[in-house]
Design a protein around this motif. Structure first.
Motif, PDB file in Angstrom:
ATOM      1  N   ARG A 221      19.100 -23.723 -38.603  1.00 53.38           N
ATOM      2  CA  ARG A 221      18.327 -23.657 -37.373  1.00 53.38           C
ATOM      3  C   ARG A 221      16.858 -23.384 -37.687  1.00 53.38           C
ATOM      4  NH1 ARG A 221      21.881 -19.773 -33.407  1.00 53.38           N
ATOM      5  NH2 ARG A 221      21.678 -18.338 -35.160  1.00 53.38           N
ATOM      6  N   GLY A 222      15.996 -23.690 -36.724  1.00 47.11           N
ATOM      7  CA  GLY A 222      14.593 -23.335 -36.855  1.00 47.11           C
ATOM      8  C   GLY A 222      14.354 -21.919 -36.362  1.00 47.11           C
ATOM      9  N   ARG A 353      15.974 -18.617 -32.431  1.00 50.89           N
ATOM     10  CA  ARG A 353      16.596 -19.575 -33.339  1.00 50.89           C
ATOM     11  C   ARG A 353      16.780 -20.873 -32.575  1.00 50.89           C
ATOM     12  NH1 ARG A 353      16.094 -17.296 -38.436  1.00 50.89           N
ATOM     13  NH2 ARG A 353      16.442 -15.044 -38.220  1.00 50.89           N
ATOM     14  N   ARG A 359      11.152 -27.489 -29.856  1.00 51.77           N
ATOM     15  CA  ARG A 359       9.891 -27.298 -30.566  1.00 51.77           C
ATOM     16  C   ARG A 359       9.411 -25.865 -30.366  1.00 51.77           C
ATOM     17  NH1 ARG A 359       8.594 -31.181 -34.136  1.00 51.77           N
ATOM     18  NH2 ARG A 359       6.474 -30.340 -33.979  1.00 51.77           N
ATOM     19  N   PRO A 360       8.939 -25.206 -31.425  1.00 49.21           N
ATOM     20  CA  PRO A 360       8.508 -23.807 -31.298  1.00 49.21           C
ATOM     21  C   PRO A 360       7.423 -23.601 -30.258  1.00 49.21           C
ATOM     22  CG  PRO A 360       8.668 -24.443 -33.609  1.00 49.21           C
ATOM     23  CD  PRO A 360       8.850 -25.687 -32.822  1.00 49.21           C
ATOM     24  N   GLN A 391       9.358 -22.339 -37.970  1.00 48.94           N
ATOM     25  CA  GLN A 391      10.068 -23.332 -38.790  1.00 48.94           C
ATOM     26  C   GLN A 391      10.931 -24.207 -37.899  1.00 48.94           C
ATOM     27  OE1 GLN A 391      12.054 -20.457 -41.246  1.00 48.94           O
ATOM     28  NE2 GLN A 391      10.473 -20.482 -42.817  1.00 48.94           N
ATOM     29  N   LEU A 392      10.915 -25.505 -38.200  1.00 55.76           N
ATOM     30  CA  LEU A 392      11.727 -26.448 -37.449  1.00 55.76           C
ATOM     31  C   LEU A 392      13.140 -26.502 -38.026  1.00 55.76           C
ATOM     32  CD1 LEU A 392       9.171 -29.368 -37.011  1.00 55.76           C
ATOM     33  CD2 LEU A 392       9.995 -27.811 -35.242  1.00 55.76           C
ATOM     34  N   PRO A 393      14.123 -26.821 -37.207  1.00 57.69           N
ATOM     35  CA  PRO A 393      15.497 -26.978 -37.722  1.00 57.69           C
ATOM     36  C   PRO A 393      15.592 -28.210 -38.610  1.00 57.69           C
ATOM     37  CG  PRO A 393      15.391 -27.635 -35.425  1.00 57.69           C
ATOM     38  CD  PRO A 393      14.053 -27.054 -35.755  1.00 57.69           C
ATOM     39  N   TYR A 394      16.664 -28.257 -39.407  1.00 58.25           N
ATOM     40  CA  TYR A 394      16.852 -29.402 -40.311  1.00 58.25           C
ATOM     41  C   TYR A 394      18.335 -29.652 -40.517  1.00 58.25           C
ATOM     42  CZ  TYR A 394      16.657 -32.502 -44.322  1.00 58.25           C
ATOM     43  OH  TYR A 394      16.805 -33.588 -45.145  1.00 58.25           O
ATOM     44  N   GLY A 426      16.780 -19.382 -40.569  1.00 55.65           N
ATOM     45  CA  GLY A 426      15.769 -20.414 -40.729  1.00 55.65           C
ATOM     46  C   GLY A 426      15.397 -20.585 -42.186  1.00 55.65           C
ATOM     47  N   GLU A 430      12.816 -28.235 -43.374  1.00 57.02           N
ATOM     48  CA  GLU A 430      12.163 -29.367 -42.709  1.00 57.02           C
ATOM     49  C   GLU A 430      10.793 -29.621 -43.309  1.00 57.02           C
ATOM     50  OE1 GLU A 430       9.585 -31.531 -40.086  1.00 57.02           O
ATOM     51  OE2 GLU A 430       9.354 -29.402 -40.602  1.00 57.02           O
TER      52      GLU A 430
END
Length: 494
Positions: A221-222, A353, A359-360, A391-394, A426, A430
Protein backbone atom coordinates in the motif's frame (compact mmCIF):
# COMPACT_ATOMS: atom_id res chain seq x y z
CA UNK A 1 3.51 -12.40 -22.27
CA UNK A 2 2.24 -15.68 -23.79
CA UNK A 3 5.74 -16.80 -24.66
CA UNK A 4 7.01 -15.96 -21.17
CA UNK A 5 4.18 -17.87 -19.53
CA UNK A 6 4.96 -20.92 -21.69
CA UNK A 7 8.62 -20.65 -20.79
CA UNK A 8 7.66 -20.57 -17.11
CA UNK A 9 5.58 -23.73 -17.40
CA UNK A 10 8.40 -25.58 -19.18
CA UNK A 11 10.90 -24.42 -16.57
CA UNK A 12 8.60 -25.34 -13.70
CA UNK A 13 8.12 -28.82 -15.13
CA UNK A 14 11.85 -29.41 -14.99
CA UNK A 15 12.51 -27.60 -11.73
CA UNK A 16 12.13 -30.76 -9.65
CA UNK A 17 15.08 -32.54 -11.29
CA UNK A 18 17.75 -34.19 -9.23
CA UNK A 19 20.33 -31.47 -9.85
CA UNK A 20 18.01 -28.79 -8.44
CA UNK A 21 17.37 -30.94 -5.37
CA UNK A 22 21.08 -31.58 -4.87
CA UNK A 23 21.94 -27.91 -5.23
CA UNK A 24 19.38 -26.92 -2.61
CA UNK A 25 20.71 -29.61 -0.26
CA UNK A 26 24.28 -28.37 -0.69
CA UNK A 27 23.22 -24.76 -0.23
CA UNK A 28 21.38 -25.61 2.98
CA UNK A 29 24.33 -27.56 4.37
CA UNK A 30 26.72 -24.72 3.61
CA UNK A 31 24.46 -22.07 5.11
CA UNK A 32 24.02 -24.06 8.31
CA UNK A 33 27.79 -24.27 8.63
CA UNK A 34 27.88 -20.48 8.46
CA UNK A 35 25.04 -19.89 10.94
CA UNK A 36 27.33 -18.98 13.82
CA UNK A 37 29.15 -16.48 11.62
CA UNK A 38 25.84 -14.95 10.51
CA UNK A 39 24.80 -14.60 14.15
CA UNK A 40 28.12 -12.94 15.02
CA UNK A 41 27.99 -10.46 12.17
CA UNK A 42 24.33 -9.55 12.66
CA UNK A 43 24.96 -8.97 16.37
CA UNK A 44 27.97 -6.80 15.55
CA UNK A 45 25.96 -4.69 13.12
CA UNK A 46 22.99 -4.37 15.50
CA UNK A 47 25.37 -2.85 18.04
CA UNK A 48 25.82 0.13 15.70
CA UNK A 49 22.87 2.38 16.69
CA UNK A 50 22.10 3.88 13.29
CA UNK A 51 18.94 5.65 14.47
CA UNK A 52 17.42 8.01 11.94
CA UNK A 53 16.19 11.44 12.99
CA UNK A 54 18.32 11.89 16.12
CA UNK A 55 21.30 14.29 15.84
CA UNK A 56 23.36 12.26 18.30
CA UNK A 57 23.21 9.27 15.93
CA UNK A 58 24.15 10.96 12.65
CA UNK A 59 27.68 9.62 12.88
CA UNK A 60 26.33 6.18 13.77
CA UNK A 61 24.41 6.11 10.49
CA UNK A 62 27.68 6.68 8.67
CA UNK A 63 29.36 3.96 10.73
CA UNK A 64 26.49 1.59 9.88
CA UNK A 65 26.93 2.21 6.14
CA UNK A 66 30.70 1.78 6.42
CA UNK A 67 30.24 -1.47 8.33
CA UNK A 68 28.03 -2.79 5.56
CA UNK A 69 30.42 -1.67 2.83
CA UNK A 70 33.20 -3.67 4.50
CA UNK A 71 30.96 -6.74 4.68
CA UNK A 72 30.16 -6.54 0.97
CA UNK A 73 33.85 -6.23 0.14
CA UNK A 74 34.68 -9.21 2.35
CA UNK A 75 32.09 -11.24 0.44
CA UNK A 76 33.89 -10.43 -2.80
CA UNK A 77 31.99 -7.47 -4.21
CA UNK A 78 34.43 -5.37 -6.26
CA UNK A 79 32.38 -2.20 -5.72
CA UNK A 80 31.00 -1.08 -2.35
CA UNK A 81 30.63 2.69 -2.00
CA UNK A 82 29.12 4.80 0.77
CA UNK A 83 27.02 7.70 -0.56
CA UNK A 84 25.90 10.74 1.44
CA UNK A 85 22.12 11.32 1.44
CA UNK A 86 20.86 14.20 3.54
CA UNK A 87 22.09 13.61 7.08
CA UNK A 88 22.51 9.90 6.46
CA UNK A 89 24.46 7.58 4.17
CA UNK A 90 23.47 4.90 1.69
CA UNK A 91 25.46 1.89 0.49
CA UNK A 92 25.84 1.01 -3.18
CA UNK A 93 27.48 -2.29 -4.11
CA UNK A 94 27.70 -4.19 -7.35
CA UNK A 95 29.10 -7.39 -8.80
CA UNK A 96 28.39 -7.40 -12.52
CA UNK A 97 30.51 -10.03 -14.28
CA UNK A 98 27.86 -11.98 -16.22
CA UNK A 99 27.38 -10.43 -19.68
CA UNK A 100 23.94 -11.14 -21.10
CA UNK A 101 22.58 -12.38 -17.78
CA UNK A 102 19.83 -10.49 -15.93
CA UNK A 103 20.80 -7.54 -13.76
CA UNK A 104 19.00 -7.31 -10.42
CA UNK A 105 18.99 -4.24 -8.18
CA UNK A 106 18.28 -5.18 -4.57
CA UNK A 107 16.77 -2.41 -2.45
CA UNK A 108 16.75 -2.33 1.35
CA UNK A 109 17.78 -0.04 4.23
CA UNK A 110 20.08 -0.02 7.24
CA UNK A 111 18.67 2.86 9.34
CA UNK A 112 16.55 1.93 12.35
CA UNK A 113 13.80 3.42 14.49
CA UNK A 114 14.46 5.06 17.83
CA UNK A 115 14.14 2.75 20.83
CA UNK A 116 13.47 3.42 24.51
CA UNK A 117 15.61 1.07 26.55
CA UNK A 118 13.15 1.10 29.46
CA UNK A 119 10.55 -0.60 27.25
CA UNK A 120 12.81 -3.53 26.32
CA UNK A 121 12.61 -6.57 28.58
CA UNK A 122 14.93 -9.17 27.01
CA UNK A 123 17.93 -6.99 26.20
CA UNK A 124 18.96 -3.40 25.63
CA UNK A 125 17.99 -2.22 22.11
CA UNK A 126 21.58 -2.25 20.88
CA UNK A 127 22.84 -5.08 23.06
CA UNK A 128 21.92 -8.10 20.93
CA UNK A 129 21.27 -11.48 22.51
CA UNK A 130 20.10 -14.84 21.17
CA UNK A 131 17.12 -16.52 22.79
CA UNK A 132 15.35 -19.65 21.48
CA UNK A 133 16.51 -19.28 17.90
CA UNK A 134 15.98 -15.53 17.68
CA UNK A 135 18.43 -12.66 17.71
CA UNK A 136 17.01 -9.73 19.66
CA UNK A 137 18.00 -6.12 19.01
CA UNK A 138 16.86 -3.04 17.14
CA UNK A 139 17.20 -3.58 13.40
CA UNK A 140 17.72 -7.33 13.64
CA UNK A 141 14.71 -7.93 11.39
CA UNK A 142 13.97 -4.43 10.03
CA UNK A 143 16.08 -4.62 7.99
CA UNK A 144 19.68 -5.60 8.83
CA UNK A 145 18.92 -9.32 8.97
CA UNK A 146 17.32 -9.11 5.54
CA UNK A 147 20.43 -7.47 4.07
CA UNK A 148 22.80 -10.02 5.59
CA UNK A 149 20.62 -12.84 4.24
CA UNK A 150 21.43 -11.46 0.78
CA UNK A 151 25.16 -11.44 1.43
CA UNK A 152 25.05 -14.99 2.77
CA UNK A 153 23.07 -16.01 -0.32
CA UNK A 154 25.84 -14.75 -2.58
CA UNK A 155 28.45 -16.64 -0.58
CA UNK A 156 26.41 -19.83 -0.78
CA UNK A 157 25.66 -19.37 -4.47
CA UNK A 158 29.37 -19.03 -5.28
CA UNK A 159 30.34 -21.96 -3.08
CA UNK A 160 27.86 -24.39 -4.66
CA UNK A 161 28.19 -23.25 -8.27
CA UNK A 162 31.97 -23.02 -8.04
CA UNK A 163 31.88 -19.75 -9.97
CA UNK A 164 34.30 -16.89 -9.51
CA UNK A 165 31.37 -14.44 -9.66
CA UNK A 166 27.56 -14.61 -9.42
CA UNK A 167 25.66 -16.09 -12.36
CA UNK A 168 23.57 -12.93 -12.52
CA UNK A 169 24.59 -9.29 -12.25
CA UNK A 170 23.87 -7.97 -8.76
CA UNK A 171 23.53 -4.40 -7.59
CA UNK A 172 22.54 -3.31 -4.09
CA UNK A 173 21.14 0.00 -2.88
CA UNK A 174 20.80 -0.01 0.91
CA UNK A 175 19.61 3.43 1.96
CA UNK A 176 19.80 5.12 5.34
CA UNK A 177 16.59 7.20 5.38
CA UNK A 178 13.79 4.67 4.90
CA UNK A 179 12.44 5.11 8.42
CA UNK A 180 11.93 8.80 7.63
CA UNK A 181 10.08 8.24 4.36
CA UNK A 182 13.18 8.22 2.09
CA UNK A 183 13.21 12.02 1.56
CA UNK A 184 16.39 12.03 -0.55
CA UNK A 185 15.92 8.73 -2.40
CA UNK A 186 14.45 10.33 -5.54
CA UNK A 187 17.48 12.60 -5.85
CA UNK A 188 19.83 9.68 -5.25
CA UNK A 189 18.11 7.61 -7.95
CA UNK A 190 18.46 10.49 -10.39
CA UNK A 191 22.11 11.13 -9.55
CA UNK A 192 23.04 7.45 -9.74
CA UNK A 193 20.74 6.57 -12.65
CA UNK A 194 23.45 5.05 -14.84
CA UNK A 195 24.88 2.87 -12.10
CA UNK A 196 21.44 1.69 -11.00
CA UNK A 197 20.23 0.44 -14.38
CA UNK A 198 18.78 -3.04 -13.99
CA UNK A 199 16.25 -5.46 -15.46
CA UNK A 200 14.32 -5.92 -12.24
CA UNK A 201 14.32 -4.60 -8.68
CA UNK A 202 14.08 -6.96 -5.71
CA UNK A 203 12.60 -5.05 -2.77
CA UNK A 204 13.83 -6.57 0.51
CA UNK A 205 12.11 -4.70 3.29
CA UNK A 206 8.97 -6.72 3.76
CA UNK A 207 7.32 -9.60 5.58
CA UNK A 208 6.56 -13.25 5.08
CA UNK A 209 3.13 -14.62 5.92
CA UNK A 210 4.32 -17.37 8.24
CA UNK A 211 7.64 -19.09 8.83
CA UNK A 212 6.14 -22.42 7.77
CA UNK A 213 4.14 -21.09 4.81
CA UNK A 214 6.12 -19.00 2.30
CA UNK A 215 4.17 -16.55 0.18
CA UNK A 216 5.38 -14.17 -2.50
CA UNK A 217 4.52 -10.57 -1.73
CA UNK A 218 2.82 -9.02 -4.77
CA UNK A 219 2.64 -5.38 -3.70
CA UNK A 220 2.28 -2.84 -0.97
CA UNK A 221 0.00 0.00 0.00
CA UNK A 222 0.97 3.65 -0.29
CA UNK A 223 1.35 5.98 2.65
CA UNK A 224 0.56 9.57 3.61
CA UNK A 225 1.51 11.08 6.97
CA UNK A 226 -0.55 14.01 8.29
CA UNK A 227 0.01 16.17 11.36
CA UNK A 228 -3.18 17.68 12.80
CA UNK A 229 -3.31 20.36 15.51
CA UNK A 230 -6.51 21.59 17.17
CA UNK A 231 -6.43 24.93 19.04
CA UNK A 232 -8.57 26.09 21.97
CA UNK A 233 -7.52 28.81 24.45
CA UNK A 234 -4.89 31.35 23.48
CA UNK A 235 -2.57 29.76 26.04
CA UNK A 236 -2.68 26.99 28.64
CA UNK A 237 -5.18 28.17 31.25
CA UNK A 238 -5.51 26.96 34.84
CA UNK A 239 -8.52 24.65 34.86
CA UNK A 240 -9.62 25.91 38.27
CA UNK A 241 -10.13 29.34 36.74
CA UNK A 242 -11.89 28.44 33.48
CA UNK A 243 -13.15 24.85 33.78
CA UNK A 244 -16.53 24.44 32.15
CA UNK A 245 -16.24 27.55 29.97
CA UNK A 246 -13.01 27.19 27.97
CA UNK A 247 -12.79 25.21 24.71
CA UNK A 248 -10.67 22.16 25.43
CA UNK A 249 -8.83 21.03 22.24
CA UNK A 250 -8.09 17.61 23.72
CA UNK A 251 -11.81 16.80 23.76
CA UNK A 252 -12.34 18.24 20.30
CA UNK A 253 -9.43 16.31 18.82
CA UNK A 254 -10.77 13.15 20.46
CA UNK A 255 -14.21 13.87 19.03
CA UNK A 256 -12.79 14.34 15.52
CA UNK A 257 -10.83 11.13 15.69
CA UNK A 258 -13.86 9.27 16.98
CA UNK A 259 -15.89 10.47 14.02
CA UNK A 260 -13.34 9.34 11.43
CA UNK A 261 -14.88 5.87 11.16
CA UNK A 262 -18.44 4.69 10.63
CA UNK A 263 -19.68 1.91 12.94
CA UNK A 264 -18.90 -0.64 10.20
CA UNK A 265 -15.24 0.38 10.19
CA UNK A 266 -15.31 2.39 6.97
CA UNK A 267 -13.44 5.69 6.91
CA UNK A 268 -16.03 8.47 7.18
CA UNK A 269 -14.22 11.11 5.10
CA UNK A 270 -16.45 12.01 2.11
CA UNK A 271 -14.97 10.84 -1.19
CA UNK A 272 -12.31 8.68 0.47
CA UNK A 273 -13.37 5.55 -1.42
CA UNK A 274 -14.19 7.24 -4.73
CA UNK A 275 -11.00 6.04 -6.43
CA UNK A 276 -10.68 2.68 -4.68
CA UNK A 277 -10.83 -0.14 -7.21
CA UNK A 278 -12.85 -3.34 -6.70
CA UNK A 279 -10.80 -6.14 -5.19
CA UNK A 280 -8.82 -7.99 -7.90
CA UNK A 281 -10.29 -11.48 -8.17
CA UNK A 282 -6.93 -13.21 -8.58
CA UNK A 283 -5.42 -11.65 -5.48
CA UNK A 284 -8.58 -12.16 -3.47
CA UNK A 285 -8.52 -15.87 -4.31
CA UNK A 286 -4.81 -16.15 -3.57
CA UNK A 287 -5.12 -14.39 -0.22
CA UNK A 288 -8.08 -16.61 0.66
CA UNK A 289 -5.89 -19.69 0.23
CA UNK A 290 -3.41 -18.60 2.90
CA UNK A 291 -3.67 -20.49 6.19
CA UNK A 292 -5.40 -18.09 8.56
CA UNK A 293 -7.07 -18.28 11.93
CA UNK A 294 -7.96 -15.42 14.22
CA UNK A 295 -6.23 -17.16 17.12
CA UNK A 296 -2.95 -17.53 15.23
CA UNK A 297 -3.05 -13.97 13.92
CA UNK A 298 -3.75 -12.46 17.34
CA UNK A 299 -1.03 -14.54 18.98
CA UNK A 300 1.59 -13.54 16.41
CA UNK A 301 0.62 -9.91 15.87
CA UNK A 302 -0.10 -9.01 19.49
CA UNK A 303 -2.91 -6.75 18.25
CA UNK A 304 -5.37 -7.88 20.92
CA UNK A 305 -8.47 -7.90 18.73
CA UNK A 306 -9.49 -7.81 15.08
CA UNK A 307 -11.22 -4.61 14.03
CA UNK A 308 -11.57 -2.70 10.79
CA UNK A 309 -13.79 -2.58 7.74
CA UNK A 310 -16.57 -5.13 7.82
CA UNK A 311 -17.14 -7.36 4.82
CA UNK A 312 -13.47 -8.09 4.17
CA UNK A 313 -11.10 -10.73 5.51
CA UNK A 314 -8.06 -9.78 7.57
CA UNK A 315 -5.65 -10.27 4.62
CA UNK A 316 -7.93 -8.17 2.40
CA UNK A 317 -8.06 -5.40 5.00
CA UNK A 318 -4.28 -5.52 5.35
CA UNK A 319 -3.30 -5.57 1.70
CA UNK A 320 -6.18 -4.51 -0.54
CA UNK A 321 -8.19 -1.91 1.37
CA UNK A 322 -7.22 1.62 2.47
CA UNK A 323 -7.04 2.57 6.12
CA UNK A 324 -6.09 5.35 8.51
CA UNK A 325 -4.39 5.09 11.89
CA UNK A 326 -3.61 7.59 14.64
CA UNK A 327 0.02 6.94 15.59
CA UNK A 328 0.50 9.61 18.29
CA UNK A 329 -1.63 11.92 20.46
CA UNK A 330 -0.37 14.80 22.57
CA UNK A 331 -2.21 17.36 24.70
CA UNK A 332 -0.93 19.36 27.64
CA UNK A 333 2.30 18.53 29.42
CA UNK A 334 2.47 14.77 30.13
CA UNK A 335 5.67 14.97 32.20
CA UNK A 336 5.86 15.35 35.98
CA UNK A 337 3.01 16.53 38.17
CA UNK A 338 -0.10 17.51 36.26
CA UNK A 339 -0.25 21.23 35.41
CA UNK A 340 -4.04 21.17 35.93
CA UNK A 341 -4.45 23.43 32.92
CA UNK A 342 -6.74 23.37 29.89
CA UNK A 343 -4.22 22.96 27.06
CA UNK A 344 -4.01 25.46 24.25
CA UNK A 345 -3.31 22.81 21.64
CA UNK A 346 -3.85 19.09 21.06
CA UNK A 347 -2.12 17.27 18.22
CA UNK A 348 -2.23 13.96 16.44
CA UNK A 349 -0.12 12.23 13.82
CA UNK A 350 -2.11 10.15 11.36
CA UNK A 351 -0.98 7.58 8.84
CA UNK A 352 -3.16 6.99 5.78
CA UNK A 353 -2.58 3.71 3.94
CA UNK A 354 -3.76 4.06 0.37
CA UNK A 355 -4.38 1.60 -2.46
CA UNK A 356 -4.02 1.80 -6.26
CA UNK A 357 -5.75 4.80 -7.89
CA UNK A 358 -5.82 6.80 -4.65
CA UNK A 359 -3.51 9.84 -4.65
CA UNK A 360 -1.90 11.29 -1.49
CA UNK A 361 -2.63 14.91 -2.42
CA UNK A 362 -6.32 14.15 -3.01
CA UNK A 363 -6.66 12.23 0.25
CA UNK A 364 -4.98 15.14 2.09
CA UNK A 365 -7.45 17.61 0.57
CA UNK A 366 -10.43 15.38 1.41
CA UNK A 367 -9.28 15.10 5.01
CA UNK A 368 -8.71 18.85 5.40
CA UNK A 369 -12.15 19.64 3.98
CA UNK A 370 -13.74 17.13 6.36
CA UNK A 371 -11.97 18.59 9.41
CA UNK A 372 -12.99 22.12 8.39
CA UNK A 373 -16.61 21.02 8.02
CA UNK A 374 -16.68 18.93 11.22
CA UNK A 375 -14.78 20.96 13.82
CA UNK A 376 -17.03 22.92 16.20
CA UNK A 377 -17.16 26.68 16.73
CA UNK A 378 -14.66 27.90 19.30
CA UNK A 379 -11.86 25.76 17.88
CA UNK A 380 -9.43 26.21 15.01
CA UNK A 381 -6.94 23.84 13.44
CA UNK A 382 -3.91 23.41 11.24
CA UNK A 383 -3.29 20.36 9.08
CA UNK A 384 0.07 19.58 7.46
CA UNK A 385 0.29 16.62 5.06
CA UNK A 386 3.81 15.37 4.43
CA UNK A 387 3.56 15.12 0.65
CA UNK A 388 7.36 15.15 0.30
CA UNK A 389 7.61 11.66 1.82
CA UNK A 390 4.22 10.33 0.66
CA UNK A 391 4.45 7.01 -1.17
CA UNK A 392 2.23 5.60 -3.88
CA UNK A 393 1.00 1.99 -3.77
CA UNK A 394 2.58 -0.59 -6.07
CA UNK A 395 1.73 -4.01 -7.44
CA UNK A 396 4.13 -6.32 -9.23
CA UNK A 397 3.05 -6.82 -12.86
CA UNK A 398 2.99 -10.15 -14.68
CA UNK A 399 6.63 -11.09 -15.18
CA UNK A 400 8.51 -14.40 -15.57
CA UNK A 401 10.75 -13.57 -12.62
CA UNK A 402 7.76 -13.94 -10.28
CA UNK A 403 7.46 -17.64 -11.11
CA UNK A 404 11.22 -17.99 -10.63
CA UNK A 405 10.93 -16.44 -7.18
CA UNK A 406 8.06 -18.79 -6.30
CA UNK A 407 10.17 -21.81 -7.26
CA UNK A 408 13.10 -20.48 -5.25
CA UNK A 409 10.94 -19.89 -2.17
CA UNK A 410 9.55 -23.42 -2.38
CA UNK A 411 13.11 -24.75 -2.30
CA UNK A 412 14.29 -22.34 0.36
CA UNK A 413 11.47 -23.12 2.77
CA UNK A 414 11.05 -26.78 1.77
CA UNK A 415 7.43 -26.19 0.81
CA UNK A 416 5.33 -28.05 -1.73
CA UNK A 417 3.86 -24.76 -2.90
CA UNK A 418 3.97 -21.07 -2.19
CA UNK A 419 1.17 -18.63 -1.68
CA UNK A 420 0.75 -14.98 -2.50
CA UNK A 421 0.37 -12.08 -0.10
CA UNK A 422 0.76 -8.31 0.18
CA UNK A 423 2.47 -5.77 2.40
CA UNK A 424 0.28 -3.69 4.71
CA UNK A 425 2.87 -0.94 5.03
CA UNK A 426 4.43 1.46 2.57
CA UNK A 427 7.75 1.81 0.85
CA UNK A 428 9.39 3.42 -2.20
CA UNK A 429 8.59 0.56 -4.60
CA UNK A 430 6.56 2.75 -6.96
CA UNK A 431 9.34 5.35 -6.98
CA UNK A 432 11.93 2.71 -7.82
CA UNK A 433 9.83 1.24 -10.62
CA UNK A 434 8.87 4.60 -12.12
CA UNK A 435 12.36 6.05 -11.98
CA UNK A 436 14.24 3.00 -13.23
CA UNK A 437 11.53 1.85 -15.64
CA UNK A 438 11.56 -1.78 -14.47
CA UNK A 439 9.26 -4.07 -12.45
CA UNK A 440 9.70 -4.49 -8.70
CA UNK A 441 9.51 -7.89 -6.99
CA UNK A 442 9.39 -8.37 -3.23
CA UNK A 443 11.19 -10.76 -0.94
CA UNK A 444 11.88 -10.24 2.74
CA UNK A 445 12.51 -12.34 5.83
CA UNK A 446 10.43 -10.41 8.37
CA UNK A 447 7.48 -11.81 10.32
CA UNK A 448 4.69 -9.97 12.10
CA UNK A 449 5.93 -11.50 15.36
CA UNK A 450 9.35 -9.84 14.88
CA UNK A 451 7.91 -6.65 16.47
CA UNK A 452 9.17 -4.07 13.98
CA UNK A 453 9.29 -0.54 15.45
CA UNK A 454 8.42 -1.96 18.88
CA UNK A 455 10.34 -3.15 21.92
CA UNK A 456 12.13 -6.51 21.83
CA UNK A 457 12.45 -6.60 18.05
CA UNK A 458 13.95 -9.89 16.89
CA UNK A 459 14.72 -11.98 13.84
CA UNK A 460 14.28 -15.72 13.44
CA UNK A 461 17.64 -17.25 12.56
CA UNK A 462 15.97 -20.17 10.80
CA UNK A 463 13.99 -17.79 8.62
CA UNK A 464 17.15 -15.82 7.78
CA UNK A 465 18.85 -19.03 6.64
CA UNK A 466 15.81 -20.12 4.64
CA UNK A 467 15.72 -16.67 3.13
CA UNK A 468 19.38 -16.85 2.15
CA UNK A 469 18.75 -20.26 0.56
CA UNK A 470 15.77 -18.82 -1.32
CA UNK A 471 17.88 -16.00 -2.71
CA UNK A 472 20.72 -18.30 -3.74
CA UNK A 473 18.19 -20.47 -5.59
CA UNK A 474 16.63 -17.36 -7.12
CA UNK A 475 19.92 -16.30 -8.66
CA UNK A 476 20.27 -19.80 -10.12
CA UNK A 477 16.72 -19.66 -11.47
CA UNK A 478 17.21 -16.27 -13.11
CA UNK A 479 20.52 -17.28 -14.66
CA UNK A 480 18.86 -20.15 -16.55
CA UNK A 481 15.93 -18.12 -17.82
CA UNK A 482 16.03 -16.78 -21.34
CA UNK A 483 14.95 -13.30 -22.36
CA UNK A 484 15.38 -11.31 -19.14
CA UNK A 485 18.92 -9.99 -19.61
CA UNK A 486 20.24 -6.74 -21.05
CA UNK A 487 20.20 -6.60 -24.86
CA UNK A 488 23.30 -4.45 -24.92
CA UNK A 489 21.39 -1.16 -25.14
CA UNK A 490 20.06 -1.23 -21.60
CA UNK A 491 16.64 -2.49 -22.61
CA UNK A 492 14.83 -5.40 -21.00
CA UNK A 493 14.61 -8.44 -23.24
CA UNK A 494 11.43 -10.53 -22.91
Amino acid sequence: MTGSAGMDRQHAAGSGNRKGHDDATQLRAYLHLRQAELERRLAEWVRVPGVLGMPEHVQDLRRSANWLAADFREAGFPVADVLATGESHALYAEWCAAPGAPTVLVYSHHDVRAAKAENWSLTAPFGPVIREGRLYGRGSSDAKGQVLAHIEAVRAHLRVTGGASPAVNLKFLVEGEEEGGSPHLATLLEEQAERLRADVVLFSDTLLWRADHPAVCMGLRGMLSVHLEVYGPERDVHSGAVSGTAPNPAFELGRLLGLMHHPDGRVAIPGFYDDVEPLPDDLRRAFGELPFSAEDWLARSGSGAITGEEGYTVPERLWLRPAVEATSLIAGDPLGISHAAVPAVASADLSFRIVPEQRPEKVAKQFEEWVAATIRPGFSFSLVPDLATAQLPYRTPAHPAVAALERAMAKGFRAERTGRMGNAGGGPAELLSRTLGVPVLFFGTGLVEDHWHDSDESASLDVLLNGALTLACFWDELATMQGIGDDGDGHLRQ
